[in-house]
Design a protein around this motif. Structure first.
Motif, PDB file in Angstrom:
ATOM      1  N   ILE A  19       0.837  -1.200   0.000  1.00  0.00           N
ATOM      2  CA  ILE A  19       0.000   0.000   0.000  1.00  0.00           C
ATOM      3  C   ILE A  19       0.869   1.247   0.000  1.00  0.00           C
ATOM      4  O   ILE A  19       0.588   2.243  -0.680  1.00  0.00           O
ATOM      5  CB  ILE A  19      -0.931   0.012   1.226  1.00  0.00           C
ATOM      6  N   LYS A  20       1.965   1.215   0.766  1.00  0.00           N
ATOM      7  CA  LYS A  20       2.912   2.330   0.793  1.00  0.00           C
ATOM      8  C   LYS A  20       3.475   2.577  -0.605  1.00  0.00           C
ATOM      9  O   LYS A  20       3.640   3.730  -1.026  1.00  0.00           O
ATOM     10  CB  LYS A  20       4.047   2.014   1.760  1.00  0.00           C
ATOM     11  N   GLN A  21       3.753   1.509  -1.347  1.00  0.00           N
ATOM     12  CA  GLN A  21       4.336   1.660  -2.675  1.00  0.00           C
ATOM     13  C   GLN A  21       3.340   2.187  -3.694  1.00  0.00           C
ATOM     14  O   GLN A  21       3.686   2.986  -4.557  1.00  0.00           O
ATOM     15  CB  GLN A  21       4.880   0.308  -3.156  1.00  0.00           C
ATOM     16  N   ALA A  22       2.076   1.721  -3.588  1.00  0.00           N
ATOM     17  CA  ALA A  22       1.088   2.048  -4.615  1.00  0.00           C
ATOM     18  C   ALA A  22       0.334   3.332  -4.336  1.00  0.00           C
ATOM     19  O   ALA A  22      -0.065   4.044  -5.261  1.00  0.00           O
ATOM     20  CB  ALA A  22       0.090   0.898  -4.750  1.00  0.00           C
ATOM     21  N   GLY A  23       0.135   3.680  -3.059  1.00  0.00           N
ATOM     22  CA  GLY A  23      -0.805   4.726  -2.688  1.00  0.00           C
ATOM     23  C   GLY A  23      -2.063   4.047  -2.180  1.00  0.00           C
ATOM     24  O   GLY A  23      -2.470   3.009  -2.721  1.00  0.00           O
TER      25      GLY A  23
END
Length: 415
Positions: A19-23
């Motif tokens: 989630i941190k990587q994708a938004g």
């Protein structure tokens, strides 16, 4: 069903990182997309290996075998990394134990866990015997999820949100697809699980697949969003690395998760051994060679986990190089080559789109990993844990009322 979900339960810690990587918004959408593609492929495939061999001959079969070996083998390595990191922090909370003690070091813990648990469980020949083990893993995972949700409400308000915490999408979104794919993929265990069903039929298998994917998707999204919203941009590849060492509620969760990983380890070893047996022993291993091959595989995975200590990097690389081809590229290419439908048929268009998506995710994701590698805490305490006044974690597990001032955990959280 729990055998099929067991792999996902063991990699929940990496989902907040995706989630941190994708938004946050895009990450949730990607979860649904990956889950949809996984469930659709699995429910329509009878024999992955036979399909690829029929389509591309021996070279295709060998390539698939290599990917099917590497994927669970890397998963075994990741399990060891989790075991070393998780139990190491738990044992540090024992009164009188020095954090520098060799007997609680990650190398010693990985070695002991391998000898006492991972190897003996992996020596079983019948995967059906692990059904109850997977059920235990599912129950423990539910308890851990509750702990993570509790800390989202009780700890999250004291962690300063990073500026990009709620943006719709981020440039590293394709890396996130790799991590999600690595977590969701069940191709490598599906046929072993199918053969373990009582009276296996296509209808029963389809029902098991869809129930498992729906449950896994729900748990994954809940775990990923709760973990990410607690730490936002500070989220590590191993979520438990974000929590402070003196957080006793999370230490219970760490201990339970360590057990879950140990119990899930044999599933991956079953697959790696199956690939070796199919390629080199014509699908038949004697008792002697069964023990030898299993021991060699476990020793190799253990040795690699002693060298690598960053779970996020492992999940990224494995996702884009192994999981993405297994989920998106190979099945789509096989269908496009074997199908007699016209090019504008909906199924053929869907396969083409899936293939192109897979190729883009694989190439761009790999380049992104090389150019923009993610940071890893390497077992170090996070900045917001360093205050000597942080007595919050020693409160009752059931307490939802914070007992410290906001400034205690808000200092220096964003470098």
């Amino acid at each position: 069903m729990f055998n099929l979900c067991g792999h996902l339960f063991s990699f929940l810690l990496g989902l907040p990182f995706s989630i941190k990587q994708a938004g946050l918004p895009l990450g949730i959408l990607l979860f649904f997309w990956v889950a949809y593609v996984t469930g659709g492929i699995l429910s329509g495939t009878h024999s992955y290996q036979a399909l690829v061999r029929k389509t591309f001959g021996l070279p295709g079969y060998l390539l698939l075998s290599l990917l099917q070996f590497l994927y669970p083998f890397i998963a075994m390595t990741s399990y060891n990394i989790i075991i070393g990191d998780t139990f190491g922090k738990v044992f540090q909370r024992i009164p009188g134990v020095d954090p520098g003690n060799f007997f609680i070091s990650r190398h010693f813990i990985i070695g002991v866990a391998t000898v006492l648990f991972s190897l003996p469980l992996s020596l079983f020949r019948d995967i059906a015997k692990l059904g109850k083990v997977s059920l235990i893993s599912a129950v423990l995972t539910s308890v851990i999820l509750i702990f993570v949700i509790i800390r989202a409400f009780t700890l999250g308000p004291y962690i300063t949100r990073t500026e990009d915490a709620l943006v719709f999408a981020k440039p590293s979104a394709l890396q996130a697809v790799g991590v999600m794919s690595f977590t969701f993929i069940c191709h490598h265990t599906s046929f072993l699980v199918y053969s373990s069903l009582k009276e296996p039929t296509v209808a029963k298998w389809s029902r098991v697949i869809h129930i498992a994917v729906v449950i896994s998707t729900f748990i994954s999204i809940l775990f990923a969003t709760s973990g990410y919203l607690t730490f936002t941009g500070l989220t590590q590849g191993d979520l438990f690395e974000n929590y402070c060492r003196n957080d006793d509620l999370i230490n219970v969760g760490r201990f339970l998760f360590g057990i879950t990983v140990i119990l899930s380890y044999p599933m991956e070893c079953f697959v790696t051994r199956e690939v070796v047996a199919n390629v080199f022993f014509r699908e038949n291993l004697s008792k002697r060679y069964h023990a030898i091959v299993t021991t060699v595989i476990v020793i190799m995975a253990t040795a690699l986990s002693m060298i690598v200590d960053c779970l996020g990097i492992v999940l990224d690389l494995s996702g884009v190089l192994c999981a993405v081809p297994l989920i998106f590229i190979i099945p789509s290419v096989c269908y496009l080559k074997l199908s007699e439908e016209r090019w504008y048929h909906p199924d053929k268009i869907m396969s083409t789109v899936t293939l192109l998506n897979g190729v883009v995710v694989m190439i761009v994701g790999f380049v992104s990993i090389i150019l923009y590698p993610d940071d890893c805490s390497h077992g170090q305490e996070m900045a917001y844990c360093l205050s000597t006044n942080a007595s919050f974690f020693n409160n009752s597990f059931s307490s939802f009322e914070p007992t410290i001032q906001p400034s205690v955990l808000n200092t220096s959280t964003v470098q």
